[in-house]
Design a protein around this motif. Structure first.
Motif, PDB file in Angstrom:
ATOM      1  N   TRP A 489       0.826  -1.204   0.000  1.00 28.70           N
ATOM      2  CA  TRP A 489       0.000   0.000   0.000  1.00 28.70           C
ATOM      3  C   TRP A 489       0.865   1.261   0.000  1.00 28.70           C
ATOM      4  O   TRP A 489       0.473   2.295  -0.547  1.00 28.70           O
ATOM      5  CB  TRP A 489      -0.945  -0.016   1.190  1.00 28.70           C
ATOM      6  N   ALA A 490       2.046   1.181   0.603  1.00 31.09           N
ATOM      7  CA  ALA A 490       2.969   2.314   0.550  1.00 31.09           C
ATOM      8  C   ALA A 490       3.372   2.591  -0.890  1.00 31.09           C
ATOM      9  O   ALA A 490       3.381   3.753  -1.335  1.00 31.09           O
ATOM     10  CB  ALA A 490       4.197   2.029   1.410  1.00 31.09           C
ATOM     11  N   TYR A 491       3.718   1.522  -1.627  1.00 31.04           N
ATOM     12  CA  TYR A 491       4.050   1.704  -3.043  1.00 31.04           C
ATOM     13  C   TYR A 491       2.856   2.277  -3.804  1.00 31.04           C
ATOM     14  O   TYR A 491       3.014   3.129  -4.685  1.00 31.04           O
ATOM     15  CB  TYR A 491       4.486   0.380  -3.662  1.00 31.04           C
ATOM     16  N   TYR A 497       2.479   1.571  -8.943  1.00 34.31           N
ATOM     17  CA  TYR A 497       1.392   0.598  -8.903  1.00 34.31           C
ATOM     18  C   TYR A 497       1.831  -0.817  -9.254  1.00 34.31           C
ATOM     19  O   TYR A 497       1.335  -1.785  -8.666  1.00 34.31           O
ATOM     20  CB  TYR A 497       0.255   1.067  -9.825  1.00 34.31           C
ATOM     21  N   GLU A 498       2.737  -0.964 -10.222  1.00 32.55           N
ATOM     22  CA  GLU A 498       3.202  -2.306 -10.587  1.00 32.55           C
ATOM     23  C   GLU A 498       3.897  -2.966  -9.385  1.00 32.55           C
ATOM     24  O   GLU A 498       3.701  -4.150  -9.110  1.00 32.55           O
ATOM     25  CB  GLU A 498       4.148  -2.245 -11.786  1.00 32.55           C
ATOM     26  N   GLU A 499       4.734  -2.190  -8.709  1.00 32.53           N
ATOM     27  CA  GLU A 499       5.413  -2.714  -7.516  1.00 32.53           C
ATOM     28  C   GLU A 499       4.393  -3.009  -6.423  1.00 32.53           C
ATOM     29  O   GLU A 499       4.511  -3.994  -5.680  1.00 32.53           O
ATOM     30  CB  GLU A 499       6.446  -1.701  -7.018  1.00 32.53           C
ATOM     31  N   ALA A 500       3.370  -2.169  -6.311  1.00 26.28           N
ATOM     32  CA  ALA A 500       2.330  -2.388  -5.305  1.00 26.28           C
ATOM     33  C   ALA A 500       1.628  -3.721  -5.527  1.00 26.28           C
ATOM     34  O   ALA A 500       1.373  -4.465  -4.566  1.00 26.28           O
ATOM     35  CB  ALA A 500       1.315  -1.242  -5.348  1.00 26.28           C
ATOM     36  N   VAL A 501       1.318  -4.031  -6.792  1.00 25.40           N
ATOM     37  CA  VAL A 501       0.610  -5.281  -7.093  1.00 25.40           C
ATOM     38  C   VAL A 501       1.399  -6.488  -6.596  1.00 25.40           C
ATOM     39  O   VAL A 501       0.835  -7.428  -6.013  1.00 25.40           O
ATOM     40  CB  VAL A 501       0.337  -5.388  -8.612  1.00 25.40           C
ATOM     41  N   GLY A 522      -7.521  -4.954  -5.121  1.00 27.56           N
ATOM     42  CA  GLY A 522      -8.429  -4.517  -6.174  1.00 27.56           C
ATOM     43  C   GLY A 522      -8.077  -3.133  -6.686  1.00 27.56           C
ATOM     44  O   GLY A 522      -8.063  -2.881  -7.903  1.00 27.56           O
ATOM     45  N   ASP A 523      -7.769  -2.228  -5.778  1.00 30.78           N
ATOM     46  CA  ASP A 523      -7.396  -0.872  -6.183  1.00 30.78           C
ATOM     47  C   ASP A 523      -6.137  -0.880  -7.052  1.00 30.78           C
ATOM     48  O   ASP A 523      -6.048  -0.161  -8.062  1.00 30.78           O
ATOM     49  CB  ASP A 523      -7.149  -0.006  -4.941  1.00 30.78           C
ATOM     50  N   ALA A 524      -5.151  -1.678  -6.638  1.00 26.64           N
ATOM     51  CA  ALA A 524      -3.904  -1.732  -7.397  1.00 26.64           C
ATOM     52  C   ALA A 524      -4.131  -2.328  -8.785  1.00 26.64           C
ATOM     53  O   ALA A 524      -3.569  -1.841  -9.787  1.00 26.64           O
ATOM     54  CB  ALA A 524      -2.855  -2.539  -6.620  1.00 26.64           C
ATOM     55  N   TYR A 525      -4.953  -3.374  -8.865  1.00 25.44           N
ATOM     56  CA  TYR A 525      -5.275  -3.960 -10.170  1.00 25.44           C
ATOM     57  C   TYR A 525      -5.911  -2.908 -11.080  1.00 25.44           C
ATOM     58  O   TYR A 525      -5.600  -2.812 -12.277  1.00 25.44           O
ATOM     59  CB  TYR A 525      -6.230  -5.134  -9.997  1.00 25.44           C
TER      60      TYR A 525
END
Length: 570
Positions: A489-491, A497-501, A522-525
């Motif tokens: 979530w920090a990413y 976003y790619e790193e977050a996923v 879901g948000d990251a996707y």
């Protein structure tokens, strides 16, 4: 809210997994007339399995007993009933099942163990040796049998033979501290000081953080005149577990120059210690039923042991059987040095049973009487915090902190918990100060690193330092789904976003049942253009019973996706 290996497959012959499940509302009688409970073999057996999965030992015993009536010579059912009867503390009934089980399964370890323990309790040490020698081989039964036999042989006056029995038993590496510990206890009781010191020192090197090893180590050193070394060892233990009543009492006795008796004074006490130690180890692996059986057998030999009673109750509490746990906690008298511990756990169980007022009414007068008892303060503050009564939690933690004359490393928890309460009550400057103080006292503590680092990133402050803190937390707790989620979530908050996923997918793998983690994924996707997968995760999050405020956001996202500024995210 949760009051949060070596096991012999022969002992667990029925092969019924003790997976967590919904707790049964009450213990039932499968033979009650007019009910839905049919005393058929299949029906009772399946009902018993259901009770097993809920860790409802009393109902499981009742159902399997009913099944056994339909198939009285079934050795698997006999073994199940026997273990459950022991785990429920009904030793007299268990002995009758042990007699029947030996007839159809002569080397059954549970039956032979129980018969051997009964013989020790009656002073029939020769018969105890015979019973235990007939046990089928398996790691747990091997170490149990060897240690119990050694104490029986010692009780017959054969110290050297007893020590040889312990020395000769072979098995996994976890045997070693038990062998060293009981060698030390027997040697101490026999006046073999050099051997006692050497053996307990061996045990302390691998298990010195455990209560009984720490206590025995200090007692034996003090008894041979090494009181300064004993005091230093107890001080080190108290740094990890401040205010522990047993260790605190022992430290005071050594400081006064009191003459100390051996920790174990007889064959029966030694056998009870074997069962207590192994039961505690088994319980740490989550095998509640077998742990309870060992602890009940220990209490059969030494019913006055408040420590064993507390450990038994803790096993039930850890299995989320809080009504059963509280019934056992109630058996610890007010005069016991462990009553405070029982009160704390009772209150936590009340809270788990969704009765916070009972928990608070139990703890508040205790904290008022002893505001410097930080165990009580922490328990009451954490119940308030868990119930989102953050300002009250701040006040409680603060009163405890105000009694501290010299802040030491172990106090990090109080500052951490108060910091959370400050943050949740929107007093960020005070929260940040407490979280920094907690890190000053425990610089690598992953929970504090995670909380402070995430808070900074969430507010757009100290972004690089906050991210590094969370990375450090994940390095220490790579399998903690919540901390991994924080990193993902920090990413996300940083727009990566790619790193977050990558990290949020890992978090959901670790904690698939958590609605917040699924919502974050879901948000990251959505942000990386994987819209169908985003909708799937939001649907899943919605179905996992999120908090009302989170549910509202999830429903809006399912209707229209993330808005352009991301205001309905998270």
């Amino acid at each position: 809210m949760t009051v949060r290996h070596l096991l012999s497959t022969t002992i667990l012959a029925a092969g019924l997994a003790l997976a967590g499940g919904p707790a049964a509302a009450e213990t039932v009688n499968p033979r009650q007339s007019g009910g839905i409970f049919a005393p058929s073999l299949a029906g009772s057996y399946l009902a018993g399995r259901s009770a097993d999965s809920a860790r409802d030992l009393k109902s499981a015993a009742a159902y399997f007993t009913a099944a056994l009536e339909a198939d009285p010579d079934n050795s698997i059912l006999l073994d199940r009933v026997l273990i459950l009867q022991i785990a429920n503390g009904d030793i007299d009934s268990a002995l009758s099942y042990a007699e029947r089980l030996v007839d159809v399964d002569p080397r059954n370890p549970t039956a032979r163990l129980l018969r051997g323990i009964e013989a020790i309790e009656k002073g029939a040490l020769g018969r105890a040796e015979v019973e235990i020698s007939e046990t089928a081989r398996a790691p747990l039964s091997d170490i149990t049998g060897a240690l119990l036999t050694a104490w029986a042989v010692f009780g017959s006056g054969e110290t050297e033979a007893a020590l040889d029995i312990i020395n000769d038993v072979t098995g996994p590496r976890w045997f070693d501290p038990f062998k060293a510990f009981h060698t030390a206890l027997i040697a101490d009781l026999a006046g073999r000081d050099d051997l006692a010191v050497g053996a307990i020192s061996d045990a302390a090197r691998t298990a010195g953080s455990t209560l009984r090893v720490a206590e025995a180590y200090a007692r034996i050193l003090a008894r041979v005149g090494q009181r300064d070394e004993a005091t230093a060892a107890l001080d080190q233990f108290l740094e990890r577990q401040p205010d522990h009543p047993i260790i605190g009492d022992l430290a005071a006795r050594i400081a006064r120059g009191d003459e100390l008796e051996p920790m174990v004074g007889s064959t029966i006490d030694g056998a009870a210690e074997v069962l207590y130690g192994l039961g505690s180890l088994i319980g740490s692996d989550g095998a509640v039923e077998l742990a309870a059986a060992y602890l009940q057998l220990s209490l059969y030999l030494k019913p006055e042991s408040h420590l064993t009673t507390l450990s038994l109750a803790d096993q039930f509490a850890g299995a989320e059987r809080c009504e059963d746990a509280n019934a056992v906690y109630d058996r610890i008298p007010r005069t016991s040095s462990l009553r405070r511990n029982a009160d704390v756990q009772t209150a936590l169980c009340h809270d788990f049973l969704d009765n916070p007022e009972a928990a608070i009414s139990l703890l508040e007068p205790l904290v008022a009487d002893e505001p410097d008892d930080l165990t009580l303060v922490t328990a009451l503050g954490s119940i308030m915090r868990g119930r989102e009564r953050f300002e009250e939690a701040v006040d409680i933690y603060g009163k405890g902190i105000d009694t501290i004359e010299e802040v030491v490393d172990s106090h990090w928890r109080l500052f951490y918990f108060r910091g959370i309460a400050y943050e949740r009550s929107k007093q960020w400057e005070r929260a940040e100060a407490d979280l920094k103080k907690a890190l000053e006292l425990n610089p690598d503590q992953p929970q504090v690193l995670n909380y402070l680092g995430y808070s900074w990133i969430d507010m757009g402050r100290n972004l690089e330092e906050g991210l590094n803190m969370i990375r450090k937390a994940v390095e220490q707790r790579p399998d903690d789904g919540y901390i991994v989620d924080s990193l993902g979530w920090a990413y996300y908050r940083l727009g990566q976003y790619e790193e977050a996923v990558i990290h949020l997918e890992r978090a959901v793998e670790l904690r698939p049942e958590d609605p917040v983690l699924n919502d974050h994924l879901g948000d990251a996707y959505w942000k990386v253009g994987r819209r169908l997968e985003a909708t799937f995760q939001w649907n899943h999050a919605r179905d996992l019973d999120p908090e009302p405020k989170d549910l509202e956001k999830i429903v809006r996202k399912l209707e229209s996706g993330l808005v352009a500024d991301g205001a309905n995210g998270g």
